[in-house]
Design an enzyme around this catalytic site. Structure first.
Site, short mmCIF file in Angstrom:
data_model
loop_
_atom_site.label_atom_id
_atom_site.label_comp_id
_atom_site.label_asym_id
_atom_site.label_seq_id
_atom_site.Cartn_x
_atom_site.Cartn_y
_atom_site.Cartn_z
N CYS A 28 10.77 38.11 -64.85
CA CYS A 28 9.63 37.34 -64.32
C CYS A 28 8.45 38.28 -64.09
CB CYS A 28 10.00 36.65 -63.01
SG CYS A 28 11.31 35.44 -63.13
N CYS A 91 -26.97 23.41 -36.65
CA CYS A 91 -26.93 21.95 -36.59
C CYS A 91 -25.97 21.41 -37.64
CB CYS A 91 -28.31 21.35 -36.79
SG CYS A 91 -29.02 21.71 -38.42
N CYS A 94 -26.43 22.32 -41.30
CA CYS A 94 -25.91 23.64 -41.67
C CYS A 94 -24.45 23.54 -42.07
CB CYS A 94 -26.04 24.62 -40.50
SG CYS A 94 -27.71 24.90 -39.91
N ASP A 511 14.55 9.81 -31.03
CA ASP A 511 15.92 10.24 -31.30
C ASP A 511 16.63 10.25 -29.94
OD1 ASP A 511 18.18 11.69 -32.42
OD2 ASP A 511 17.35 13.43 -31.38
N ASP A 713 16.05 15.44 -37.58
CA ASP A 713 14.88 14.63 -37.26
C ASP A 713 13.66 14.99 -38.12
OD1 ASP A 713 15.94 13.06 -35.11
OD2 ASP A 713 15.90 14.87 -33.88
#
Length: 825
Positions: A28, A91, A94, A511, A713
Site C-alpha cells: 500500500c 459584523c 464579515c 434505556d 445504546d
C-alpha cells in the site's frame, strides 16, 4: 553542485504532509508513493505506514492534486476540522465574506465562521496555509488556533491588551469630541452658547477649531475604519467599516468645503457637520468597547473551566517527590495530592483516602469518597485527606481537556436558524449603500431647501444606523452563553445543533440498565422459611453463587461480603440448564434456582406466594434456595432505580413530554418499572438493532430524544433526533451522542431541554431585535417621517442607536448566565 546552490534549490521546495487512511501493508505504501510521485512538481514522496502519513516535497505543489492522486489509488484522505482565529471581523457581513472565501479553497467541505468567538472551523482536506491565505485575501488576519483553550493564555492576554487600547482610544476620542459637540450643537440648542461663541472666537474660528479636533479624531482613533473600510469597498465587498468610513468622510468632506471653500456650495447650504463625524466615531468606538467587554463575559464558562487546571504536580521521581509543571506529568507517574489541592491529571488512587469535590464535572455538590482503586479526575478539588494516585490520562487526554473541547466545539457551532441570517447579511451592506445613494438623490431632487444638506445628513444617517453587528452577534453569543451555562450544570452539548433540536422534542426514550437504574444489581429481598437463619442461608447460597460470573450471582456474593460472612467451602458444583444450580457447601446440599426448579425437586413454593407476587409487581425476578432438601428462602436481586429517576420522569411530564422505555429486559420487569415510574410507552425484549427500530417507530409521536449509557445504546443514540449519553457510561455511547450528561443525574435531561428552550427563545429575541431595528430605523434615517411629522434622525443619534443595538443583543444573551433549571423554563 556547491553548498550555496544546494541551499537555494532546497529553499525553493515546498513540503506538504497528508494523512492517508486505508493502508494495510508495505505494498500500500509503495502504491501511494508511486501515485504521488506521478503528480507534477513532486520531487520526493515518503509514506509512513505506522503514522499513516505522506510527506511530499516539491515545487509548485497542488494539495488538491495530491489528494486526488491518493484517492485515485484507492485510499482515503480523512477530512479533519481545523480551527482558525480570525482578527478584524466586525459584523455579520464579515462572517459571510470569510465563509465565501474559505469555501473557494480546494478541499474545503464545510466552513463555519463565528463572529462571537472570532473563529472559523473548516472541515475538509485543505491545507492550513491555503485557508489562512484565502482569509488574508478577503482582508482579514488569521492564524491557527491553539488545540484547546488550555493553551490560549497568550490569546487571552492579547484580548485584554486590545480592550485596554480600545478604552484609551474611546477616552481620547471623547476628550477631543466634547469641545466639537459643545461648539456646534451647543450653538444650535442654546442661544447663550451661540452668543458666547460669536462674541469670543467667532463662528469661522469655531469651525477651524472643530476641523482641527475632528481631524485628529478621524486620523487617530478613527483611522481603523478607513484602513479596513476602503480596501473592502475597493474589493466590492463593503462591510460595517465601509459604512462608517463613507458616512463620516462624507460629513467631514462636506464640512471641509463649507469651512475653506464656502463659495463652491449653493447659498444657504454652508453648514458644517464636524461634530457628526467626530461623535459617530466616538460612539461606535464606545459600542465596540462595550461589545468587547460583553463578548469576554460570554466565554467566561471556558475561562472557568481552564482555571480548574492545576499548574503544577508533585510527582514521585528517583525515589523522591518533585514538583513539576502539570504538562510534564506522564502516564504511569505516581502523583501526591494533599488536602485542599486540585487533582492535577486523571488517574487511579494507589494509597490513602479522601473525599473529593467533583461538582465541576457532575454538577453535584456533595463530595465523593475515594479509596485505593477509585478513579480521580484532573481539576477536581481534594477535601480533607491525602492520597497518591497513578496518572492514567494527561494533557489533551484528560477529561477536563475533553470537556473544554466539547464546549468549544458547541460554542463554535452554527445552528440551522443561522442560515436565514447568513442569506440576509450577504447582501445587506451593498443594499444599505444603495439605499443611502437613493436617499441622497431623492432629497437632492425632491427635498426642500437646502436640499443638498438634507440629502447629505440623511444619507449619512442611513449608512451609520444600518450596521449589521447585532445580526452577526444574535445567534453565536446566545450559543456561547447557553452551552457554557450547560457545562457548569454538568450538561455538555457536543454539537451546537442539539441546542436547537432539543426544544422541539416531544418524546424522551430511556434505556433501562445504567440509565434509569444504577446498573449494579444488588440483593434487595430475602424472606426465610421457619427454622432458617439469614446469615447461615446467605453464607451457603453466596458460596455456591461464587462459582458463577452471572451479575445476579455476583450481587449475592457482594451482599454476603458486605455483611462480613465467612463463606463455607464448596466441594461439588453442577449447573442444571434452564433451572438453577446444585452444590455441596459446608457439608450441606444447596439448590438455588427458579420456582420450576423447586417444583422439580418436589418442594412446595406456595408458602412464598404473596412475596413472589409482590416481587413480580416490583419488576424483580425471585430465586429460591433449598438446603438439604428443604425450602429455605426466597431471594430477589434487582438493579435499583436511581434516586433521581422518579423526579426526572415527573419533570419531563410537567414539560408536556411523553416518556418511553426501550430495554432488552423481559416485558414483565419492564412494565413493572414503567408502572412504578409512570412511563407512558414500553418497548421490551429488544436487541440493539431492535432499539433502532423502536426509536424509528416512536418518532411517529414527534421529535425524539434517546437517553442511554451502554455500547448497545450507540446505534439508538445516533438514530434519535437528539442523543443524550449518561456521562458515567461508555466512551462509545458518548461519541454517538449529541449531549453528554456528565453526572449520570437524570434530572439533567429536563435541565438540558429547558436550557435549549431558554437559549432558542433568547436567540429569537435577539434576531427579532436585530431585524426589526434595521427594518424600522433605516426608513426613519432616510427621512420617511419627514413628510408627515417633520422628523429627521440625526447621524449622531443613528450612531448611538447602532452601538446600543449590539450592546442590547449581547446583554440579552448574557441573561442566560443566570439560567436556573425549572419546569417552567
Amino acid at each position: 553542485m556547491n553548498i550555496q546552490t544546494l541551499h537555494h534549490a532546497t529553499a525553493d521546495l515546498g513540503r506538504i504532509v497528508i494523512d492517508v487512511d486505508g493502508m494495510t501493508c508495505a505494498s500500500c505504501v509503495g502504491r501511494v508513493e508511486r501515485a504521488l510521485q506521478a503528480v507534477p512538481g513532486v520531487k520526493t514522496a515518503a509514506v509512513n505506514l505506522a503514522t499513516e502519513r505522506a510527506e511530499i516535497i516539491g515545487s509548485g505543489l497542488d494539495r488538491s492534486a495530491l489528494v486526488k492522486a491518493i484517492e485515485d489509488a484507492g485510499y482515503d484522505v480523512p477530512t479533519r476540522p481545523i480551527d482558525i482565529v480570525i482578527e478584524g471581523m466586525t459584523c455579520a457581513s464579515c462572517v459571510a465574506r470569510v465563509e465565501r472565501a474559505l469555501k473557494t479553497v480546494p478541499g474545503v467541505t464545510v466552513a463555519n465562521v463565528n463572529l462571537a468567538t472570532e473563529r472559523a472551523t473548516v472541515t475538509g482536506t485543505a491545507d492550513l496555509a491555503a485557508l489562512i491565505g484565502a482569509i488574508a485575501d478577503a482582508g482579514y488576519e488569521a492564524r491557527a488556533a491553539a488545540e484547546t483553550a488550555i493553551m490560549s493564555e497568550e490569546s487571552a492576554a492579547k484580548k485584554t491588551a486590545e480592550e485596554a487600547a480600545l478604552r484609551r482610544d474611546v477616552l481620547f476620542a471623547a476628550a477631543l469630541t466634547l469641545p466639537v459637540f459643545v461648539l456646534e450643537m451647543g450653538s444650535h440648542l442654546f442661544l447663550w452658547v451661540h452668543m458666547a461663541v460669536m462674541n469670543s472666537i467667532g463662528m469661522q474660528n469655531s469651525w477651524y477649531i472643530q476641523f482641527a479636533l475632528t481631524t485628529v479624531v478621524l486620523l487617530g482613533p478613527g483611522l481603523r475604519f478607513y484602513r479596513k473600510g476602503f480596501p473592502a469597498l475597493a474589493r466590492l465587498a463593503p462591510d460595517m467599516n465601509s459604512l462608517v468610513a463613507v458616512g463620516t468622510l462624507a460629513a467631514f468632506g462636506y464640512s471641509l468645503v463649507a469651512t475653506f471653500a464656502p463659495g463652491v456650495l449653493p447659498l444657504g447650504t454652508q453648514n458644517v457637520y464636524f461634530e457628526a463625524a467626530a461623535v459617530i466615531v466616538t460612539l461606535i468606538l464606545l459600542g465596540r468597547l462595550l461589545e468587547a467587554r460583553a463578548k469576554g463575559r460570554t466565554s467566561e464558562a471556558i475561562k472557568r473551566l481552564v482555571g480548574l487546571q492545576a499548574k503544577t504536580a508533585r510527582v514521585l521521581r528517583n525515589g523522591g517527590l518533585v514538583e513539576v509543571p502539570v504538562a510534564e506529568v506522564r502516564p504511569g507517574d505516581i502523583v501526591e495530592v494533599r488536602p485542599g489541592e486540585r487533582v492535577p491529571v486523571d488517574g487511579e488512587v494507589t494509597t490513602g483516602a479522601s473525599w473529593i469535590d467533583e461538582s465541576m464535572i457532575s454538577g453535584e455538590p456533595l463530595p465523593v469518597e475515594k479509596a485505593p482503586g477509585s478513579t480521580v479526575t484532573g481539576g477536581t478539588v481534594n477535601q480533607t485527606g491525602a492520597f497518591n494516585f497513578r496518572a492514567t490520562a494527561v494533557g489533551e487526554a484528560t477529561m477536563l481537556a475533553q470537556i473544554i473541547r466539547m464546549v468549544e466545539a458547541a460554542q463554535g457551532g452554527k445552528l440551522p436558524i443561522q442560515a436565514l441570517v447568513d442569506r440576509v447579511t450577504m447582501w445587506f451592506v451593498p443594499v444599505v449603500m444603495a439605499i443611502a445613494v437613493l436617499t441622497f438623490a431623492v432629497w437632492l431632487i425632491l427635498g426642500p431647501d437646502p436640499a443638498l444638506t438634507f440629502g447629505l445628513v440623511n444619507a449619512v444617517a442611513v449608512l451609520i444606523i444600518a450596521c449589521p453587528c447585532a445580526m452577526g452577534l444574535a445567534t453565536p453569543t446566545s450559543i456561547m452563553v447557553g452551552t457554557g451555562r450547560g457545562a457548569e450544570m454538568g450538561v455538555l452539548f457536543r454539537k451546537g445543533e442539539a441546542l436547537q433540536a432539543l426544544q422541539t422534542v416531544k418524546v424522551v426514550a430511556f434505556d433501562k440498565t445504567g440509565t434509569l437504574t444504577e446498573g449494579k444489581p444488588r440483593l434487595t429481598d430475602m424472606a426465610l422459611a421457619p427454622g432458617f437463619a439469614r446469615a447461615a442461608v446467605l453464607a451457603v447460597v453466596a458460596a455456591v453463587e461464587a462459582k458463577s460470573e452471572h451479575p445476579i450471582a455476583r450481587a449475592i456474593v457482594a451482599a454476603a461480603e458486605a455483611e462480613g460472612l465467612i463463606l463455607p467451602e464448596v466441594t461439588t458444583f453442577d449447573s442444571v440448564t434452564g433451572f438453577g444450580v446444585t452444590a455441596a457447601a459446608g457439608g450441606q446440599r444447596v439448590d438455588v434456582g427458579a420456582d420450576r426448579y423447586m417444583v422439580k425437586l418436589g418442594l412446595d413454593v406456595s408458602r412464598f406466594g404473596d412475596t413472589a407476587t409482590r416481587l413480580g409487581d416490583e419488576g424483580k425476578s425471585p430465586l429460591y434456595a433449598a438446603i438439604d432438601g428443604k425450602l429455605a428462602a426466597i431471594i430477589a436481586v434487582a438493579d435499583p432505580i436511581k434516586e433521581t429517576t422518579p423526579q426526572a420522569i415527573q419533570a419531563l411530564h410537567l414539560l408536556g413530554l411523553k416518556v418511553a422505555l426501550i430495554t432488552g429486559d423481559n416485558s414483565r420487569t419492564a412494565n413493572a418499572i414503567a408502572r412504578q415510574l409512570g412511563i407512558d410507552e414500553v418497548v421490551a425484549e429488544v436487541l440493539p438493532d431492535g432499539k433502532v427500530a423502536a426509536v424509528k417507530r416512536l418518532k411517529a409521536l414527534g421529535a425524539l430524544a434517546y437517553v442511554g449509557d451502554g455500547i448497545n445504546d450507540a446505534p439508538a443514540l445516533a438514530e434519535a433526533d437528539v442523543g443524550l449519553a449518561v456521562g458515567t457510561g461508555t466512551d462509545i455511547a458518548i461519541e454517538a451522542a449529541d449531549v453528554v450528561l456528565m453526572s449520570g443525574r437524570l434530572t439533567a435531561v429536563s435541565d438540558a431541554i429547558a436550557l435549549s428552550k431558554a437559549t432558542m427563545r433568547n436567540i429569537r429575541q435577539n434576531l427579532f431585535w436585530a431585524f426589526i431595528y434595521n427594518a424600522l430605523l433605516i426608513p426613519v434615517a432616510a427621512g420617511a417621517l419627514w413628510p408627515a411629522f417633520g422628523i429627521l434622525l440625526s447621524p449622531i443619534f443613528a450612531a448611538a442607536a447602532m452601538a446600543l443595538s449590539s450592546v442590547f443583543v449581547l446583554g440579552n444573551a448574557l441573561r442566560l448566565r443566570r439560567f436556573a433549571p425549572s419546569i417552567a423554563a
